[in-house]
Write a protein that holds these residues in place. Structure first.
Motif: not given
Ligand SMILES: Cc1ncc(COP(=O)(O)O)c(C=O)c1O
Length: 393
Positions: A206-207, A204, A153, A109, A87, A82, A157, A216-217, A182, A184-185
């Motif tokens: 997952t996104k 993430s 980040e 987050y 993280l 995940s 978030n 989920l990863g 991070d 992710t975004f």
């Molecule tokens: C910015 C950010 N980092 C990390 C995560 C965690 O990801 P995961 O749900 O895949 O564990 C999220 C989840 O919403 C997130 O928005």
């Protein structure tokens, strides 16, 4: 062999043959067979590449790791179960031989701050939260705290602020801390934090990477210095991505470029429309030319790819108005995630930032009237129409 033995062995352990599958198949084997013990010894000793046990390596997730490392310009990548486990792994690797102190961005987050406060703190790791947009104050905080790790980040978030990663990397380097970003975004298509001086980058998966709401990863991307620590921690604790999730993420990533282009363009249109809506108090969007961090966005992001996440505040609104608006949505999906092909709406106060005390949320600017939108790939007119009817009623 007797039938009882044949049942166990027949058909298995064939060499793949003289063909190469066009896409990487799903390898579900827990362990791997080598012709000689010498070779197994070399593989186990990491002198020769190759999988030997699913907690160490897996050919499906290795392919994904190679892809993400290439996109991020990284030494290596580790696919994890995940985003949160990526993280977790990043923090363990950063702090294993550094002071057990973290400076983190104040708006991140919710689960990330929960992990720092509820899991790392009881184990003796202190975290200080500091506003990444006030660089002078952030630098002073880092000088005072002398952290082992700094955690930020790329796009925060849920308020979509954009820290100056390059400048924070300088601060981090001078302090001897590891900078964890991070991403992710943003995805590596928008920003590659390692090239700006970060040491560890977290996704993430997952996104946006997987992109279709069925995975989920996570992925942890690293510089050379942290590779061995991560390998050791990961091999021992086993927070690895399953091969099926690895396959789906790899499959999703093939269209990530197209999806991001479309989602970013859609987000620009939706954000401009929201900014003129009479019921909208304020829009938070990294692509807004009047965004407080517009200069940083222009410096660090490619033209027209400014992110596809936005948030807005409803005028004189609160929980009741947000609930009503969200329940009226017809196409936009009310659900807890982001980065999928479909547009999604989330109420941070009850979802991503639920664990923060209401007063803390208010102090950070995460109001009860804040609604977060992950803009999808649909026709922008349909996204706008759905928001319009939901806001109007
Ligand atoms: C910015 C950010 N980092 C990390 C995560 C965690 O990801 P995961 O749900 O895949 O564990 C999220 C989840 O919403 C997130 O928005």
């Amino acid at each position: 062999m007797k039938r009882e033995s044949k049942i166990v062995h027949t058909g298995d352990r064939k060499k793949p043959g003289n063909f190469i599958p066009v896409t990487t198949p799903i390898y579900t084997a827990a362990s791997y067979f080598y012709d000689s013990m010498d070779q197994l010894d070399r593989v186990l000793g990491r002198e020769e590449p190759g999988p030997c046990y699913a907690r160490y390596d897996n050919p499906t997730t290795s392919a994904l790791e190679e892809l993400v490392a290439e996109l991020e310009g990284a030494y290596a990548a580790f696919a994890t179960s995940s985003g949160m486990s990526a993280l977790h792994l990043a923090l363990l690797a950063a702090l294993i031989d550094r002071p057990r102190r973290v400076v983190a961005g104040s708006v991140i987050y919710g689960a990330t701050s929960s992990m720092l406060m509820k899991i790392f703190e009881p184990f003796g790791v202190d975290t200080t939260f500091s506003d990444v947009q006030d660089l002078a104050a952030f630098e002073k905080c880092v000088t005072d705290v002398k952290p082992g790790a700094i955690l930020i980040e790329t796009i925060t978030n849920p308020l979509m602020r954009v820290p100056a990663i390059d400048k924070i990397a300088e601060i981090s380097k001078n302090a001897g801390a590891a900078l964890i970003v991070d991403n992710t975004f943003a995805t590596p298509l928008l920003v590659r934090p390692l090239e700006l001086g970060a040491n560890l980058v977290v996704h993430s998966a997952t996104k946006y990477m997987a992109g279709h709401g069925d995975v989920l990863g996570g992925v942890l991307v690293t510089d050379e210095a942290h590779f061995n620590s991560i390998k050791t921690i990961s091999r021992t604790l086993g927070p690895v991505m399953s091969p099926f999730e690895g396959y789906l993420t790899m499959r999703g990533m093939k269209t990530m470029g197209l999806r991001m282009e479309r989602q970013c363009a859609n987000a620009c249109k939706v954000a401009s429309w929201l900014a003129t809506h009479p019921r909208v108090e304020r829009v938070h969007f990294s692509g807004d030319p009047s965004h407080p961090d517009a200069a940083t966005v222009q410096r660090l992001f490619p033209k027209n790819l400014y992110g596809a996440m936005l948030a807005f505040e409803i005028k004189d609104g609160g929980r009741k108005e947000i609930f009503e608006t969200m329940e009226r949505l017809k196409m936009i999906v009310r659900a807890t995630s982001l980065g999928d092909v479909h547009t999604m709406a989330l109420y941070p106060a009850i979802a991503s930032h639920r664990d923060l005390a209401p007063k803390q949320r208010q102090r950070l600017g995460i109001g009860d009237n804040l609604l977060r939108i992950s803009v999808g790939i649909e026709a922008p007119e349909d996204i706008i129409e759905d928001l319009d009817q939901a806001l109007k009623s």
